[in-house]
Design an enzyme around this catalytic site. Structure first.
Site, PDB file in Angstrom:
ATOM      1  N   SER A  42     -20.749  19.107 -13.467  1.00 11.40           N
ATOM      2  CA  SER A  42     -21.326  19.857 -12.350  1.00 11.40           C
ATOM      3  C   SER A  42     -21.273  19.046 -11.067  1.00 11.40           C
ATOM      4  O   SER A  42     -21.671  17.877 -11.029  1.00 11.40           O
ATOM      5  CB  SER A  42     -22.776  20.232 -12.659  1.00 11.40           C
ATOM      6  OG  SER A  42     -23.363  20.877 -11.553  1.00 11.40           O
ATOM      7  N   ASP A  43     -20.782  19.671 -10.014  1.00 13.78           N
ATOM      8  CA  ASP A  43     -20.873  19.087  -8.690  1.00 13.78           C
ATOM      9  C   ASP A  43     -22.345  19.025  -8.297  1.00 13.78           C
ATOM     10  O   ASP A  43     -23.153  19.832  -8.758  1.00 13.78           O
ATOM     11  CB  ASP A  43     -20.089  19.953  -7.698  1.00 13.78           C
ATOM     12  CG  ASP A  43     -19.996  19.327  -6.325  1.00 13.78           C
ATOM     13  OD1 ASP A  43     -19.730  18.111  -6.254  1.00 13.78           O
ATOM     14  OD2 ASP A  43     -20.185  20.041  -5.336  1.00 13.78           O
TER      15      ASP A  43
END
Length: 868
Positions: free
Chosen positions: A334-335
């Site tokens: 996940s960014d």
């Protein structure tokens, strides 16, 4: 020099090399000056380097469409169509071609719905640029900018190419979509800027060092173009099923043709061309029987209906295969910025010094800001005031914005009594040095700044002057952070419950990422990607040591696009199915490379185009709902495949065995096509079926899947062949014939009815992990479709529609026979599951091994071994 040589041309240097070289070296390498180029030089360079736009390889729509006619299952369908035409079975030919074309059209239509990632990246490039040519600035198309041009960039403009800044006081540019940095970055003379970033403050001139594909933006596009491209796990699974059935049908065809030639040539010694036509007819029957004609259609429709269900959960599917990939995801990358966090700064706990209190400290910071500014820091400081109306008591008479040299802002105000005051905020060390502090206070301030930095928080020093800036009083330190989204922690918890390992991947510093990661329960062991990956590394073939580090890390900081791509690739090479979430251009290569790329709400066009799943609701909570739905869809498809492979084996073996032992085909080609339609068309409603929700990621384990479905298929062969033996005995028994007369043509109808009924009853058996009559029960659409099909089949057989009519008493006896076998098959199914689970006491869900499901108790090494 050819255009294609630009990225590696030694004379001109690459944009990456010129980012770090001195400005003198840049001018010398590019053969330019601060005065820019002449129009003639620019024209020559445009021919030399090419236009400042992304190059992409185009594939015609016709070629995309024709790809759907290539592959194991399409080949089988095409051969069947050719054989039908050769022997003049035009009705068979027409039905087969309709199914073939429908499969291709439906797949092509879904592909057309997906946006082109490169086109979206191109749309992100600046349409205009102001360049200095022939001694004057003028606006030109950004596509005509060339290396060596001098450009002017000001507030609100998109940087048209990779540049080095050469003139002006300062500029602040937002490159979050490119690098993932959550705040605009201040630039000064000598610094570099990236194509596609946006100027937020100030104005500067710059020399162009790279254009088109030879830019940071262009290299990202190249990664997107090279990412992915391989077949999905579901496509590989379908291909393996096709290969399995092709090999089996070839073996049976060889056996059948050999037997027919031996009987007609060796035994009868009376060869005629009519015998060749009979052999071709036999091969056609066998070939049609071996083809899961409707499998691609059923899988497409099931996925499409699943995609519709996901859209109601605020998740848009752009690639249907991604649904099955999402069901098997075991690592979610996940960014951080804008995905796990709000992408907006907020104040932490203020730390006042001296006699100042917390609100006085925040008020001082607010007075050193502009109320009507769109600056992220100014807005966060002003928003921190509990009583914003306090600002109304002051009138700002002068404001000095932040610049990278002074590293602070300054506001001059007069209070309600007309007294002139000055307030400043900026880099803590600069503000501390500006004030007169005793040694203890200075040491304390430095310790506070160091502690905030260790937590990944930004710090601002604030000071006040009552004598026009001659002396400054230190008010304290404001802490700032991009806080997590309100639902992020709950989403991470739910992800872990679903058997997912979540790794943070951010362009921010490791300390910042570790703090947020720790708050969300994702772990604090973050690696600096820039230290882990070197420029010399091939991201497609990383050393095993690096892959192991990537697998063990909780996340990564200081990440560039090629790093994100490498992280995903390394995890895939370690046997994981990876989902990547993101929202920026910098996420696009990793989104496309991932097994399932997820663009979150508010993502850029490039991120959405590269993603397989697009979330339209804020945050990541929707992705867990999508995973639940994807796992249900996967279960439905697995149930269909077990049923379909078993039925295909049943039909193939019965056709061959009956031909060899009884000298006639138990089914006509039309019957087999009707079987495909009557068995599979109603089964499309399996997309609505009720299924158990797996608590762990599910994968394609073809050896187990084919073994289990083959065993059920062989039992079905025994069931059908036993009925055929009874029917042949009935036809030869005068006593039975006197009760109900049965001909050879009617025996074909009996077998046809048994296969139609037996197929659907088999589905009810295999769809349940326990006894077939226990929960979850079949969904209403599936149950009604099956019942409707069985009523139609009974009417066809009883009234002689398209088949030879048989007595109603025979129809009743066949159904009694089928229901008895249904219980037999169900008990055998349970025995198979228990046998597979025998000795593996770690599986409370003993059917898990049959479907290849991972269980929490299994080690990663064991799971990876099973995946092989």
């Amino acid at each position: 020099m050819k255009k294609d040589d630009q990225p590696t041309n030694a004379e001109s240097g690459t944009a990456e090399d010129l980012e770090k070289a001195s400005l003198g070296t840049v001018y010398e390498t590019l053969k330019t000056t601060a005065e820019g180029l002449t129009s003639g030089e620019a024209k020559t360079r445009l021919e030399q380097y090419g236009r400042n736009e992304l190059k992409e390889k185009q594939v015609s729509d016709l070629m995309k469409f024709l790809r759907y006619f290539w592959g194991p299952i399409p080949w089988m369908i095409e051969i069947a169509a050719a054989l039908s035409a050769m022997i003049g079975h035009w009705a068979d030919f027409s039905i087969i071609m309709v199914l073939l074309i429908y499969n291709a059209v439906s797949g092509f239509w879904q592909e057309r719905k997906a946006s082109d990632a490169l086109a979206a990246l191109k749309a992100g490039m600046a349409p205009k640029a102001r360049v200095l040519r022939d001694g004057q600035f003028s606006a030109i198309d950004a596509a005509e900018v060339v290396p060596g041009d001098v450009v002017r960039i000001k507030l609100g403009e998109v940087v048209s190419a990779d540049v080095r800044f050469i003139g002006g006081d300062y500029i602040s540019i937002d490159q979050a979509a490119l690098t993932g940095e959550s705040l605009p970055v201040s630039k000064k003379v000598g610094d570099s800027g990236y194509s596609g970033s946006i100027a937020k403050k100030g104005e500067m001139t710059a020399v162009v060092i790279g254009t088109g594909n030879n830019t940071f933006f262009g290299r990202t596009a190249s990664l997107v173009a090279s990412a992915g491209g391989g077949a999905s796990h579901s496509q590989k699974a379908v291909a393996q099923i096709g290969d399995f059935l092709i090999v089996l049908s070839l073996v049976l065809a060889f056996l059948l043709v050999g037997f027919e030639i031996y009987r007609d040539v060796v035994v009868k010694d009376d060869w005629r061309w009519d015998d060749l036509v009979d052999i071709l007819r036999m091969m056609l029957v066998l070939l049609i029987a071996s083809i899961p004609v409707a499998m691609p259609t059923v899988m497409t429709v099931t996925n499409a209906l699943g995609a519709l269900a996901l859209s109601k959960k605020k998740a848009i599917v752009s690639r249907l295969e991604a649904i099955e990939e999402l069901a098997g995801v075991d690592i979610l990358c996940s960014d951080k910025t804008g995905t796990l966090t709000k992408n907006e700064l907020s104040l932490g706990e203020p730390i006042p010094f001296g006699t100042a209190d917390a609100q006085k400290l925040i008020l001082g910071g607010a007075l050193a800001s502009q109320r009507d500014s769109d600056d992220t820091i100014d807005l966060a400081v002003i928003a921190g005031l509990k009583q914003p109306e306090l600002l109304d008591a002051y009138k700002q008479t002068k404001f000095v914005p932040f610049d990278p040299v002074s590293k602070r802002t300054e506001g001059k105000v007069t209070d309600a009594e007309g007294k002139a005051l000055k307030y400043t905020k900026g880099a803590p060390q600069v503000i501390i040095d500006l004030c007169i502090l005793d040694a203890d206070s200075k040491t304390k301030a430095e310790q506070v700044v160091a502690a905030l930095a260790a937590k990944g928080m930004r710090a601002l020093g604030v000071a006040e002057s009552t004598d026009d800036g001659k002396n400054w009083r230190f008010l304290g330190i404001l802490s700032m952070q991009d806080p997590p989204r309100d639902d992020s922690k709950e989403t991470i918890r739910r992800a872990k419950e679903h058997g997912l390992k979540v790794k943070m991947v951010t362009g921010d510093d490791v300390a910042i990422g570790s703090e947020i990661s720790g708050q969300l329960g994702m772990g604090t062991h973050l690696q600096a990607a820039a230290d882990l990956f070197t420029k010399e590394m091939n991201m497609d073939h990383l050393p095993s040591r690096i892959e192991e580090c990537v697998e063990k890390a909780d996340g990564f900081g200081r990440v560039f696009p090629e790093h994100k791509y490498g992280i995903v690739k390394a995890l895939q090479d370690r046997g994981h199915i990876v989902a990547m979430t993101g929202d920026g251009v910098n996420d696009a290569p990793a989104l496309k490379q991932a097994d399932c790329g997820v663009a979150v709400s508010g993502a850029t066009d490039a991120a959405r185009a590269a993603a397989d799943l697009i979330l339209t609701a804020p945050g990541l909570s929707t992705i867990i709902d999508a995973i639940d739905e994807a796992r249900r869809i996967f279960e439905r498809i697995i149930n269909y495949i077990i049923y379909r492979v078993a039925m295909t084996l049943d039909i193939m073996f019965v056709v061959v065995l009956a031909t060899i032992f009884f000298g006639f085909s138990p089914l006509t080609p039309m019957m087999i096509i009707l079987l495909a339609l009557m068995d599979d068309v109603p089964i499309m409603t399996i997309a609505y079926d009720n299924t158990l929700l797996p608590k762990e990621p599910v994968r394609w384990h073809m050896r187990r899947l084919l073994l289990g479905s083959s065993f059920m298929g062989l039992l079905s062969v025994v069931q059908t062949f036993a009925l055929l033996l009874i029917s042949m005995e009935w036809m030869s028994n005068p006593e039975w014939q006197s009760w109900i007369k049965l001909t050879q043509d009617q025996i074909q109808t009996v077998v046809f009815l048994q296969l139609v009924a037996g197929g659907h009853l088999l589905l009810f058996v295999v769809r349940s992990r326990g006894l077939f009559f226990t929960r979850p029960w079949p969904a209403r659409p599936l149950f009604l479709a099956v019942v409707g099909t069985q009523i139609l089949a009974v009417l066809m057989c009883g009234l002689g529609w398209l088949v030879t009519a048989i007595p109603w008493a025979i129809i009743g006896l066949v159904w009694i026979y089928m229901l008895i076998w249904m219980f037999v098959l169900d008990l055998v199914k349970l025995a198979i599951y228990r046998t597979l689970a025998h000795g593996d006491h770690r599986h409370p869900h003993w059917y898990a091994r049959f479907l290849g499901r991972r269980h929490p108790a299994r080690s990663l090494a064991a799971a990876r071994s099973a995946a092989q």
